[in-house]
Design an enzyme around this catalytic site. Structure first.
Site, short mmCIF file in Angstrom:
data_model
loop_
_atom_site.label_atom_id
_atom_site.label_comp_id
_atom_site.label_asym_id
_atom_site.label_seq_id
_atom_site.Cartn_x
_atom_site.Cartn_y
_atom_site.Cartn_z
N ARG A 1 41.37 26.36 35.65
CA ARG A 1 42.17 27.48 35.12
C ARG A 1 43.65 27.13 35.02
O ARG A 1 44.33 27.56 34.08
CB ARG A 1 41.95 28.72 36.01
N HIS B 1 45.88 27.71 31.70
CA HIS B 1 47.11 28.51 31.68
C HIS B 1 48.35 27.66 31.38
O HIS B 1 49.37 28.20 30.97
CB HIS B 1 47.28 29.27 33.00
N VAL C 1 50.48 28.21 27.11
CA VAL C 1 51.89 28.65 27.11
C VAL C 1 52.74 27.48 26.62
O VAL C 1 53.05 26.56 27.38
CB VAL C 1 52.32 29.12 28.51
N ASN D 1 49.52 35.16 36.08
CA ASN D 1 49.50 34.09 37.08
C ASN D 1 49.78 34.56 38.50
O ASN D 1 49.25 33.98 39.47
CB ASN D 1 50.53 33.01 36.72
N HIS E 1 34.00 30.50 32.66
CA HIS E 1 33.70 31.50 33.68
C HIS E 1 32.33 31.30 34.30
O HIS E 1 31.86 32.15 35.04
CB HIS E 1 33.86 32.91 33.10
N THR F 1 26.41 31.90 39.88
CA THR F 1 26.51 30.58 40.52
C THR F 1 27.93 30.03 40.33
O THR F 1 28.14 29.10 39.54
CB THR F 1 25.48 29.61 39.89
C1 HEM Z 1 38.92 34.19 26.86
C2 HEM Z 1 39.90 34.74 27.51
C3 HEM Z 1 40.02 34.68 29.01
C4 HEM Z 1 40.34 35.73 29.81
C5 HEM Z 1 40.66 37.15 29.37
C6 HEM Z 1 40.29 35.26 31.17
C7 HEM Z 1 40.58 36.03 32.28
C8 HEM Z 1 40.38 35.64 33.58
C9 HEM Z 1 40.62 36.46 34.74
C10 HEM Z 1 41.14 37.90 34.70
C11 HEM Z 1 40.27 35.75 35.83
C12 HEM Z 1 40.34 36.22 37.28
C13 HEM Z 1 41.76 35.99 37.81
C14 HEM Z 1 42.04 36.73 39.09
O1 HEM Z 1 41.44 37.78 39.32
O2 HEM Z 1 42.91 36.28 39.88
C15 HEM Z 1 39.83 34.46 35.38
C16 HEM Z 1 39.39 33.45 36.20
C17 HEM Z 1 39.02 32.19 35.76
N1 HEM Z 1 39.12 31.72 34.46
FE1 HEM Z 1 39.49 32.84 32.82
N2 HEM Z 1 39.95 33.94 31.17
C18 HEM Z 1 39.78 33.53 29.88
C19 HEM Z 1 39.46 32.26 29.44
C20 HEM Z 1 39.27 31.19 30.28
C21 HEM Z 1 39.17 29.82 29.83
C22 HEM Z 1 39.31 29.37 28.39
C23 HEM Z 1 38.95 29.06 30.93
C24 HEM Z 1 38.75 27.57 31.04
C25 HEM Z 1 38.16 26.85 30.11
C26 HEM Z 1 38.91 29.95 32.07
C27 HEM Z 1 38.67 29.58 33.36
C28 HEM Z 1 38.69 30.44 34.44
C29 HEM Z 1 38.25 30.05 35.77
C30 HEM Z 1 37.65 28.72 36.15
C31 HEM Z 1 38.49 31.15 36.60
C32 HEM Z 1 38.23 31.25 38.12
C33 HEM Z 1 39.45 30.73 38.86
C34 HEM Z 1 39.34 30.75 40.36
O3 HEM Z 1 38.30 31.10 40.92
O4 HEM Z 1 40.36 30.39 40.99
N3 HEM Z 1 39.15 31.23 31.63
N4 HEM Z 1 39.92 34.42 34.00
#
Ligand code: HEM
Ligand SMILES: *[C@@H]1O[C@H](CO)[C@@H](O)[C@H](O)[C@H]1NC(C)=O
Ligand SMILES: *[C@@H]1O[C@H](CO)[C@@H](O)[C@H](O)[C@H]1NC(C)=O
Length: 327
Positions: free
Chosen positions: A66, A70, A74, A98, A198, A248
């Site tokens: 992530r 991010h 940007v 962030n 995700h 998972t």
């Molecule tokens: C499509 C639009 C996307 C939205 C709206 C989105 C939104 C989010 C949100 C809200 C979270 C939880 C953050 C938190 O609660 O602190 C999250 C976690 C995460 N996102 Fe996304 N995301 C998107 C796309 C992506 C993309 C493109 C990737 C990577 C290819 C990605 C990888 C991740 C990962 C791996 C997590 C878990 C991080 C952790 O457990 O520390 N996301 N995302």
């Protein structure tokens, strides 16, 4: 060693072909073999630290993936997300998407130290470290490997306003998600495939509460009931409690798409991918074809990883990923 050289040769031909399509900001393309001469020990050093960190805490792999996302969304993949705020400088770490959310900065610092030791000097950019660490995280959690295009340089600036505006919010509807990705030059297919990131990691309650109480029409009833125990009302209560983004969260698999198809997405934005025909068809396709998901995810990561890098003589190679050189 021979095997990895052979891999790199093939990777370079592929990377060169891709580079012809996506040209860097000053015309110099990224190159998967960028460090082969400068420091062949760089990529193995990154991988070792990532593997250790993921062994200690599998979620760290998700967090590192992530961080790269991010960074890239940007003003391009330029390491801007890594700059610390100072009294006279506001960076991206405390931007809305962030703050209290992105993690892994200590691991990036450890990688930078290990890489500088292995290379006997400061030759690997923090932006490249993020890109390679994302790939190594995916692989460490069972996902597909791919050759990471390299040669990014680090920004001397960051933008909190751009971070607020350029990273998609989980409250977006499908149209907003599609136009956000389009603003980065990424397609509807990239949106569906990269949302498959995700398959790893967790979300805080504050990002899925509305879905539990106001959006139950598209949320499986038994999942909603168990999530309400984790994420109570009103807002403020348990905001940072975590739930997995798919069943998972430490395994890169196709379960994310299966969840969507059973109305079990955690985030509004994820469930939105079923809201219209074009993305719904892709979700069904990837749900039924996990191998196609792996292949297309790797390809889409290369596209995301190549967004607007600084190359050539623009930017710098930071000595400390948290600070612009000279400060
Ligand atoms: C499509 C639009 C996307 C939205 C709206 C989105 C939104 C989010 C949100 C809200 C979270 C939880 C953050 C938190 O609660 O602190 C999250 C976690 C995460 N996102 Fe996304 N995301 C998107 C796309 C992506 C993309 C493109 C990737 C990577 C290819 C990605 C990888 C991740 C990962 C791996 C997590 C878990 C991080 C952790 O457990 O520390 N996301 N995302
Ligand atoms: C970014 O969003 C945060 C949180 O909403 C806000 O406090 C901050 O002022 C915003 N920054 C800029 C530069 O717009
Ligand atoms: C749900 O919708 C109601 C009515 O629009 C609103 O007051 C509330 O803040 C929303 N969110 C939650 C978590 O209940």
């Amino acid at each position: 060693m021979m095997a990895s050289r052979g891999y790199c040769f093939v990777a370079c031909v592929v990377a060169l072909a891709l580079a012809l399509l996506a040209t860097a900001s000053n015309g110099q393309p990224l190159d998967a073999c960028f460090y082969d001469k400068v420091c062949p020990a760089a990529l193995p050093a990154i991988k070792t630290v990532v593997e250790q960190a993921v062994a200690v805490e599998p979620r760290m792999g998700a967090s590192l993936l992530r961080l790269h996302f991010h960074d890239c969304f940007v003003n391009g993949c330029d390491g801007s997300i890594l700059l610390d705020d100072t009294p006279s400088f506001t960076g991206e770490k405390n931007a809305a998407p962030n703050a209290n959310s992105v993690r892994g900065f200590d691991v990036i610092d450890r990688i930078k130290d290990a890489v500088d030791a292995a290379c006997r000097g400061n030759v690997v950019s923090c932006a490249d470290i993020l890109a390679a660490a994302a790939r190594d995280s995916i692989v460490a959690l069972g996902g597909p490997s791919y050759a990471v295009p390299l040669g990014r340089r680090d920004s001397r600036t960051a933008s909190q306003a751009a971070a607020n505006n350029s990273i998609p919010a989980p409250t977006l509807d499908l149209g907003g998600l599609v136009s956000n990705f389009a603003s980065h030059g990424l397609s509807v297919q990239d949106l569906v495939v990269l949302s498959g990131g995700h398959t790893l990691g967790f979300s805080r309650c504050t990002n899925f509460r509305d879905r539990l109480y106001n959006e139950t029409a598209t949320l499986d009833a038994s999942l909603a009931a168990s999530l309400r125990a984790v994420c109570p009302r009103p807002a403020g209560d348990g905001d940072d409690n975590l739930a997995p983004l798919d069943p998972t969260p430490a395994r890169f698999d196709g379960a994310y798409y299966g969840s969507l198809l059973r109305s079990k997405a955690l985030l509004h934005s994820d469930q939105q991918l079923l809201a219209a025909g074009a993305t719904e068809g892709l979700v069904r396709f990837y749900g039924a074809n996990p191998e196609a998901f792996r292949r297309d995810f790797a390809e889409a990561m290369v596209r995301m990883s190549s967004l607007a890098p600084l190359t050539g003589s623009s930017g710098e190679i930071r000595a400390n990923c948290r600070k612009v050189n000279g400060y």
